[in-house]
Enzyme design. Structure first.
Site, PDB file in Angstrom:
ATOM      1  N   CYS A 180       0.796  -1.232   0.000  1.00 54.95           N
ATOM      2  CA  CYS A 180       0.000   0.000   0.000  1.00 54.95           C
ATOM      3  C   CYS A 180       0.824   1.275   0.000  1.00 54.95           C
ATOM      4  O   CYS A 180       0.271   2.360  -0.165  1.00 54.95           O
ATOM      5  CB  CYS A 180      -0.927   0.017   1.210  1.00 54.95           C
ATOM      6  SG  CYS A 180      -0.014   0.095   2.769  1.00 54.95           S
ATOM      7  N   CYS A 225      -1.173  -5.043   6.748  1.00 54.68           N
ATOM      8  CA  CYS A 225      -0.945  -3.892   7.637  1.00 54.68           C
ATOM      9  C   CYS A 225      -0.295  -4.331   8.948  1.00 54.68           C
ATOM     10  O   CYS A 225       0.462  -3.567   9.553  1.00 54.68           O
ATOM     11  CB  CYS A 225      -2.257  -3.183   7.939  1.00 54.68           C
ATOM     12  SG  CYS A 225      -3.267  -2.885   6.475  1.00 54.68           S
TER      13      CYS A 225
HETATM   14 FE1  FES Z   1      -1.397   0.636   4.328  1.00 52.14          FE
HETATM   15 FE2  FES Z   1      -2.958  -0.623   6.063  1.00 52.14          FE
HETATM   16  S1  FES Z   1      -3.467  -0.004   4.042  1.00 52.14           S
HETATM   17  S2  FES Z   1      -0.917  -0.040   6.310  1.00 52.14           S
END
Ligand code: FES
Length: 141
Positions: free
Chosen positions: A52, A121
């Site tokens: 992400c 995450c």
């Molecule tokens: Fe990036 Fe959770 S979406 S750390």
């Protein structure tokens, strides 16, 4: 519709995740606080998530081979904050050797799980902790 409802169930956060997201432990609230703490931290680890693009920075203080304090800051999401908050509680008082053995699954268990798309995450805090320990150990040589 029922398919949407079924998928919707996977989006729910556990009470433990919500507890740590709304009241995160050991997180910096300001950059100034983090900058001040950085001066006395024994190890600092920073990692980014390929999934992400978020970033996590984890700080540890060590005495007699044990983590006595830890703090973190992150651009990460609610799951990253909750995961690292629970991780920070787990490692305080822990020997470095034991802290290195913590796996993302251990964090997920403490959190009561995460939606599947949010599992990456929880890896962010885990990796940042390892990087902070490696930073500390590198300074001991
Ligand atoms: Fe990036 Fe959770 S979406 S750390």
């Amino acid at each position: 519709m029922s398919d949407v409802k079924e998928k919707g169930k996977c989006w729910l956060y556990s009470d433990e995740v919500k507890k740590h997201f709304f009241d995160p432990r050991n997180i910096f609230k300001t950059d100034e606080e983090a900058e001040e703490y950085e001066k006395s931290a024994d190890g600092i680890g920073e990692v980014g998530s390929p999934a992400c693009g978020d970033v996590m920075r984890f700080y540890i203080k060590v005495k007699d081979g044990k983590i006595t304090e830890c703090r973190f800051k992150t651009f990460g999401c609610a799951s990253a904050i909750a995961s690292t908050s629970v991780l920070s509680e787990m490692v305080i008082g822990m020997k470095l050797e034991d802290a290195k053995k913590i796996k993302p699954q251990d964090i997920l268990k403490k959190l009561g799980g995460l939606p599947p798309r949010k599992v990456h995450c929880s890896v962010l805090g885990d990796k940042a902790l390892r990087a902070a320990i490696a930073d500390y150990e590198g300074k001991q040589k």
